[in-house]
Design a protein around this motif. Structure first.
Motif, PDB file in Angstrom:
ATOM      1  N   UNK A 182      15.487  58.236  60.705  1.00 46.02           N
ATOM      2  CA  UNK A 182      15.362  57.322  60.277  1.00 46.02           C
ATOM      3  C   UNK A 182      15.658  55.888  59.472  1.00 46.02           C
ATOM      4  N   UNK A 183      15.472  56.857  58.582  1.00 40.18           N
ATOM      5  CA  UNK A 183      16.181  55.636  56.977  1.00 40.18           C
ATOM      6  C   UNK A 183      17.628  55.377  57.666  1.00 40.18           C
ATOM      7  N   UNK A 184      18.737  56.422  58.021  1.00 38.81           N
ATOM      8  CA  UNK A 184      20.137  55.674  57.933  1.00 38.81           C
ATOM      9  C   UNK A 184      20.398  55.183  59.156  1.00 38.81           C
ATOM     10  N   UNK A 185      19.478  55.138  60.076  1.00 42.11           N
ATOM     11  CA  UNK A 185      19.603  54.478  60.881  1.00 42.11           C
ATOM     12  C   UNK A 185      18.813  52.707  60.599  1.00 42.11           C
ATOM     13  N   UNK A 186      17.453  52.645  59.810  1.00 45.96           N
ATOM     14  CA  UNK A 186      17.638  51.306  59.361  1.00 45.96           C
ATOM     15  C   UNK A 186      18.501  50.740  59.085  1.00 45.96           C
ATOM     16  N   UNK A 223       7.168  48.285  63.018  1.00 48.07           N
ATOM     17  CA  UNK A 223       7.068  49.891  62.313  1.00 48.07           C
ATOM     18  C   UNK A 223       8.040  50.773  63.465  1.00 48.07           C
ATOM     19  N   UNK A 224       9.036  52.443  62.778  1.00 49.34           N
ATOM     20  CA  UNK A 224       8.664  52.957  63.866  1.00 49.34           C
ATOM     21  C   UNK A 224       8.617  54.050  63.736  1.00 49.34           C
ATOM     22  N   UNK A 225       8.360  54.998  64.881  1.00 50.08           N
ATOM     23  CA  UNK A 225       8.158  55.434  64.852  1.00 50.08           C
ATOM     24  C   UNK A 225       8.315  56.976  66.079  1.00 50.08           C
ATOM     25  N   UNK A 226       9.163  58.171  65.536  1.00 45.70           N
ATOM     26  CA  UNK A 226       9.914  58.706  65.986  1.00 45.70           C
ATOM     27  C   UNK A 226       9.196  60.120  66.843  1.00 45.70           C
ATOM     28  N   UNK A 227       8.261  60.107  67.085  1.00 50.42           N
ATOM     29  CA  UNK A 227       7.397  61.116  67.352  1.00 50.42           C
ATOM     30  C   UNK A 227       6.524  61.232  68.767  1.00 50.42           C
ATOM     31  N   UNK A 228       6.513  62.217  69.168  1.00 49.05           N
ATOM     32  CA  UNK A 228       5.554  62.445  69.874  1.00 49.05           C
ATOM     33  C   UNK A 228       4.586  63.580  70.784  1.00 49.05           C
ATOM     34  N   UNK A 229       3.920  63.353  71.850  1.00 52.31           N
ATOM     35  CA  UNK A 229       3.346  64.848  71.655  1.00 52.31           C
ATOM     36  C   UNK A 229       2.447  64.797  73.372  1.00 52.31           C
ATOM     37  N   UNK A 357      14.332  60.295  68.377  1.00 49.53           N
ATOM     38  CA  UNK A 357      14.256  59.465  66.860  1.00 49.53           C
ATOM     39  C   UNK A 357      15.495  58.792  66.665  1.00 49.53           C
ATOM     40  N   UNK A 358      16.639  58.526  67.121  1.00 48.26           N
ATOM     41  CA  UNK A 358      17.224  57.690  67.214  1.00 48.26           C
ATOM     42  C   UNK A 358      17.049  56.642  67.305  1.00 48.26           C
ATOM     43  N   UNK A 359      17.128  56.892  68.499  1.00 45.19           N
ATOM     44  CA  UNK A 359      16.618  55.382  69.243  1.00 45.19           C
ATOM     45  C   UNK A 359      15.341  54.241  68.762  1.00 45.19           C
ATOM     46  N   UNK A 360      14.392  54.927  68.368  1.00 45.99           N
ATOM     47  CA  UNK A 360      13.401  53.975  68.082  1.00 45.99           C
ATOM     48  C   UNK A 360      13.633  53.416  66.780  1.00 45.99           C
TER      49      UNK A 360
END
Length: 430
Positions: A182-186, A223-229, A357-360
């Motif tokens: 996430x940090x690297x994509x930002x 705000x980026x969120x790379x998770x789900x359920x 998680x990369x696209x978000x």
């Protein structure tokens, strides 16, 4: 490219041992021109399949989330093919996935990344602590010639879900890989932006949602969120408690399990981000994209929510509730992105990641380049008002469904890729 999912870390060792030098030797003897290394690279890039493993465990309880990061363990990525890098020579000491220049080129962001973002803060919300987050971020940015982003210079900040800079959660190797991604994509998309990492104390929706609220309270407009359920009847209450933040662009991964809806991507207040396969091409754009799908159980998520109501700006007629996704970006591990991560068992240095998680975080960072959302707005609406500023993805499917566009790309809106991928900033302003 078909890939084999759920591989152990020993996969990397096995495929290195089994790659043969026979093709390289034959080429050298026949031509007298190519080196053995060149011939081996040609052999590897034509035959070696990409394999990967999930970074985080799947949810075991209702209300528990999993990160949507997939760590490549072997094979030849699209970046390696493009640059003639063999599987045998790809090591943790050098990148083997797309970097900032590739991503900006693919999404028409080269000029914006160079000139925009100063003074804007992207928040990354994840679970657990990554003790090496700042040093790994520094290594990534240094390698690609990006400006420094540290605690000392005020660019980087790491806090708990309560805002503490000292009382941080327990460390976790799998989520640390997600955090690095996430940090690297930002950084890749908006190198001039500040970054705030907000770490929830666990992967429950309640704690992650509290971290989202803290990110907004600290002033982040992206705000980026790379998770789900799984979806549940509690989602409406989660919506109002954690995601209803007018004037803030909140992005959420659509999921990595193929066709099917996830929460919080299903929240009507967020931008749900699907995933594509991205490859260089001879087209005018220079890149082509299709729906990311590896198998019936692995690919970008999409679908019609069972619980969340439809936002007014979403006008597809086959789903009476919230439809996933809104937009998309690269997520296929076989066409994955380079990440630098050194913490725990997953921390090998340079590694390639995929998953939504990369696209978000990519899309959150595009919003940041585009500028501060207008007061009271819901930025998830912005792409629907300017679809011409998106690359329409029209090929591929992420599974089987009774309503075709829920799982199959088409001209215009479809579930797996939404309205398309960024072509500059026009679809992300409002």
């Amino acid at each position: 490219m078909r890939t084999t999912p759920h591989n152990t870390p020993s996969t990397r060792r096995r495929w290195r041992r089994t790659l043969s030098a026979v093709t390289a030797t034959a080429a050298l003897l026949l031509t007298g021109l190519a080196t053995a290394a060149q011939a081996q690279a040609a052999a590897d890039t034509s035959t070696s399949k990409v394999t990967w493993t999930r970074s985080c465990a799947l949810p075991r309880h209702q209300g528990e989330m999993a990160c949507n990061a997939l760590r490549v363990t072997g094979g030849v990525t699209a970046f390696q093919k493009q640059h003639g890098i063999s599987a045998k020579t790809a090591e943790a000491t050098s990148p083997s996935g797309y970097g900032p220049t590739d991503l900006r080129s693919a999404y028409g962001l080269t000029s914006a990344a160079a000139n925009n973002g100063s003074g804007r803060t992207i928040a990354i919300v994840d679970a657990y602590d990554d003790p090496n987050a700042e040093s790994d971020l520094a290594a990534y940015r240094s390698h690609y010639g990006l400006p420094a982003c540290t605690t000392a210079d005020g660019c980087f900040k790491k806090v708990s879900q309560t805002g503490s800079t000292t009382a941080l959660p327990t460390a976790d190797s799998g989520w640390a890989g997600e955090i690095s991604l996430d940090l690297d994509m930002a950084s890749a998309i908006c190198p001039n932006c500040h970054i705030t990492l907000v770490e929830a104390k666990s992967a429950s929706m309640a704690n992650l949602g509290t971290a989202v609220n803290e990110a907004v309270a600290l002033g982040a407009k992206y705000v980026s969120n790379s998770y789900g359920g799984g979806e549940s009847s509690s989602d409406a209450s989660y919506d109002s408690a954690y995601f209803n933040h007018p004037g803030v662009a909140i992005t959420v991964s659509a999921g990595d399990a193929g066709y099917g809806a996830e929460y919080p991507a299903a929240s009507k207040y967020v931008t749900a981000v699907g995933g594509t396969s991205l490859t260089a091409s001879s087209t005018t754009r220079g890149w082509t994209e299709s729906v990311w799908r590896t198998s019936s159980t692995e690919g970008t998520g999409s679908g019609c929510s069972a619980y969340d109501t439809k936002p007014t700006w979403q006008t597809d007629t086959g789903c009476t509730r919230r439809m996933i996704a809104d937009v998309s970006a690269v997520a296929d591990p076989a066409t994955g992105v380079s990440v630098y991560d050194t913490y725990g068992a997953d921390g090998q240095g340079w590694v390639t990641y995929g998953g939504t998680s990369a696209s978000a975080p990519i899309i959150a960072s595009v919003y940041a380049l585009a500028g501060t959302p207008s007061t009271g707005s819901y930025p998830a609406k912005f792409p629907y008002a300017n679809t011409s500023a998106l690359n329409d993805v029209t090929s591929g499917s992420n599974g089987s469904c009774t309503t075709s566009y829920f799982c199959t790309a088409r001209t215009g809106y479809d579930g797996p890729t939404g309205l398309g991928t960024p072509e500059g900033l026009g679809a992300f302003t409002g």
